[in-house]
Design a protein around this motif. Structure first.
Motif, PDB file in Angstrom:
ATOM      1  N   GLU A 196      -5.872  -5.459  -3.958  1.00 25.08           N
ATOM      2  CA  GLU A 196      -6.585  -6.662  -3.639  1.00 25.08           C
ATOM      3  C   GLU A 196      -5.830  -7.535  -2.126  1.00 25.08           C
ATOM      4  OE1 GLU A 196      -9.787  -9.043  -6.003  1.00 25.08           O
ATOM      5  OE2 GLU A 196      -8.888  -7.637  -7.453  1.00 25.08           O
ATOM      6  N   GLY A 203      -3.065  -3.187 -10.981  1.00 24.34           N
ATOM      7  CA  GLY A 203      -3.582  -3.921  -9.854  1.00 24.34           C
ATOM      8  C   GLY A 203      -2.959  -4.399  -9.243  1.00 24.34           C
ATOM      9  N   GLU A 251      -4.642   4.974 -11.903  1.00 24.81           N
ATOM     10  CA  GLU A 251      -5.947   4.455 -10.593  1.00 24.81           C
ATOM     11  C   GLU A 251      -5.282   2.534 -10.492  1.00 24.81           C
ATOM     12  OE1 GLU A 251     -10.415   2.814  -9.821  1.00 24.81           O
ATOM     13  OE2 GLU A 251     -10.153   3.055 -11.599  1.00 24.81           O
ATOM     14  N   PRO A 252      -4.865   3.008  -9.244  1.00 26.60           N
ATOM     15  CA  PRO A 252      -4.363   1.991  -8.545  1.00 26.60           C
ATOM     16  C   PRO A 252      -5.985   0.778  -8.146  1.00 26.60           C
ATOM     17  CG  PRO A 252      -4.564   3.504  -6.876  1.00 26.60           C
ATOM     18  CD  PRO A 252      -4.890   4.064  -7.617  1.00 26.60           C
ATOM     19  N   LYS A 253      -5.810  -0.339  -8.245  1.00 29.42           N
ATOM     20  CA  LYS A 253      -7.099  -1.145  -7.527  1.00 29.42           C
ATOM     21  C   LYS A 253      -5.992  -2.071  -6.524  1.00 29.42           C
ATOM     22  CE  LYS A 253      -9.957  -4.890  -9.135  1.00 29.42           C
ATOM     23  NZ  LYS A 253     -10.792  -5.705 -10.010  1.00 29.42           N
ATOM     24  N   ASP A 274      -2.012  -4.514 -15.418  1.00 28.73           N
ATOM     25  CA  ASP A 274      -2.611  -3.347 -15.839  1.00 28.73           C
ATOM     26  C   ASP A 274      -2.788  -3.358 -16.932  1.00 28.73           C
ATOM     27  OD1 ASP A 274      -0.124  -3.434 -18.212  1.00 28.73           O
ATOM     28  OD2 ASP A 274       1.266  -3.725 -16.584  1.00 28.73           O
ATOM     29  N   ARG A 277      -4.704   1.865 -15.197  1.00 32.57           N
ATOM     30  CA  ARG A 277      -5.228   0.709 -13.895  1.00 32.57           C
ATOM     31  C   ARG A 277      -4.048   0.461 -13.736  1.00 32.57           C
ATOM     32  NH1 ARG A 277     -10.717  -2.339 -13.278  1.00 32.57           N
ATOM     33  NH2 ARG A 277      -9.114  -3.582 -14.021  1.00 32.57           N
ATOM     34  N   LYS A 323       0.994  -1.175   0.183  1.00 34.54           N
ATOM     35  CA  LYS A 323       0.011  -0.031  -0.032  1.00 34.54           C
ATOM     36  C   LYS A 323       1.180   1.092   0.096  1.00 34.54           C
ATOM     37  CE  LYS A 323      -3.870  -2.255   2.677  1.00 34.54           C
ATOM     38  NZ  LYS A 323      -4.661  -2.110   3.949  1.00 34.54           N
ATOM     39  N   LYS A 327      -2.673  -7.390  -6.638  1.00 31.99           N
ATOM     40  CA  LYS A 327      -3.406  -8.695  -5.663  1.00 31.99           C
ATOM     41  C   LYS A 327      -2.379  -9.493  -5.220  1.00 31.99           C
ATOM     42  CE  LYS A 327      -6.854 -12.541  -6.139  1.00 31.99           C
ATOM     43  NZ  LYS A 327      -7.872 -12.364  -7.014  1.00 31.99           N
TER      44      LYS A 327
END
Length: 382
Positions: free
Chosen positions: A267, A310, A263-265, A326, A308, A247, A312
């Motif tokens: 999980e 991402g 934009e970050p995603k 991405d 974006r 994070k 996870k």
């Protein structure tokens, strides 16, 4: 010659005949309590102070008293300075309630020596339910009590030893943790010093490619600095929360890139790894996110970048899995810097015994890293 003393054995044999029980003389129960080796007495609550009206030979041997010294007296004369007052009160309450009572109580013999008495008292009632006598048996359980006291003392000594040893280990662990925190703090400070030196050196270099290489190296050092900052803040320096680190890293990299349109995603399951894995894992995540930010997205006609990224993190089967994806241009258009990043990630993966796969996500790229990791402990809410 003392007539009372010469008559006592016969008195013991015939005394229960004077109790006027309903069965009358020759009652086999009366004969049994006279002859048994179990210490027994009978008291009469109908008389003042509930005195002893019968004591068998076993009782006299146990307490050291003569029969004439106990008859007509309340049995409280067996109590002494160390007799437990709560046990005495328990007996009094039971007698007042005409109830059975069983209790271990410290009693005193005539010579002042003590013994632990497993006392049992039971009321004897007539057909109308009126209490006629109290029947009491005594058993010397001093050996058992001594064993219990020894066991209790041994248990106390053991618990004290464990407590002292635990305190020593906790103090040693605290000292070690303090030392490791200090080491991490100094490493972080040294990394910051190195970063400052690189920045100063970069300002003096004219060649753009060299400047770019130094900038990339600076970003990697910043990732390591973030790792040590988190270790320095942690209470347990042997474990590293990689999800919290991710994070922080993504936030820092997006801010530094200036690309507000990306934009970050995230999980991120709460995943903890050992501290020795923290640095290579941090470098891999940093490399993947940095390469995506730099090379996955093209600027639009208005000069802005949108897309974006991402991340996870999960551990479904004992293997820690990292997925960075991405929706950018894909692997076909990756340049030399991205290729170097792949080689670095492969080298770090070998160090961690991890498997790594690149996938064309259409659009974009997805990188999946899987490595063995210890079983996670469930977090509890405080």
């Amino acid at each position: 010659m003392d007539w009372k003393r010469t008559r006592e054995p016969d008195d013991a044999w015939h005394m229960t005949d004077d109790l006027h029980v309903e069965h009358g003389k020759g009652d086999p129960f009366a004969a049994a309590i006279r002859a048994t080796r179990m210490s027994m007495i009978i008291t009469d609550p109908r008389r003042p102070d509930n005195p002893i009206v019968f004591a068998n030979e076993a009782f006299l041997r146990l307490t050291g008293y003569e029969r004439h010294e106990v008859l007509g007296k309340n049995c409280r004369f067996l109590q002494g300075p160390k007799t437990d007052k709560s046990a005495v009160e328990h007996i009094r309450t039971a007698i007042a309630d005409n109830a059975d009572v069983s209790v271990d109580i410290l009693n005193y013999r005539k010579d002042g020596s003590t013994f632990w008495n497993a006392l049992y008292i039971s009321p004897v009632s007539n057909h109308k339910g009126e209490v006629q006598f109290f029947f009491a048996s005594q058993l010397d359980v001093s050996d058992r009590k001594l064993s219990e006291h020894r066991m209790t003392a041994d248990k106390d000594r053991f618990e004290r030893a464990v407590k002292e040893r635990t305190a020593e280990l906790e103090a040693a662990l605290e000292a070690q943790t303090t030392l490791l925190h200090e080491v991490d703090h100094r490493v972080k400070n040294n990394l910051q010093m190195i970063s400052s030196l690189i920045i100063m050196q970069r300002r003096t270099i004219k060649d753009e490619a060299t400047r770019h290489s130094l900038t990339t190296m600076l970003e990697r050092i910043e990732a390591l600095s973030t790792v040590h900052r988190r270790l320095y803040q942690s209470k347990d320096v042997s474990r590293f929360d990689v999800s919290d680190f991710a994070k922080d890293l993504v936030t820092d990299l997006l801010t530094a890139s200036g690309r507000s349109g990306i934009e970050p995603k995230l999980e991120l399951d709460p995943i903890v790894i050992s501290a020795e894995k923290a640095t290579p894992v941090a470098l891999m995540v940093n490399e993947l996110v940095t390469n995506a930010l730099k090379h996955a997205f093209k600027e639009g006609p208005d000069g802005t970048t949108a897309g974006r990224i991402g991340i996870k993190m999960s551990q479904p089967d004992g293997h820690f899995k990292i997925e960075v994806s991405d929706d950018g241009v894909g692997m076909a258009e990756a340049n030399g810097d991205a290729s170097f990043g792949m080689r670095l990630i492969k080298s770090l993966a070998r160090q961690l015994h991890a498997d790594i796969e690149w996938h064309d996500a259409g659009p974009g790229t997805k990188v999946v890293i899987s490595m063995p990791n210890e079983q996670q402990q469930k977090r509890t809410l405080s």
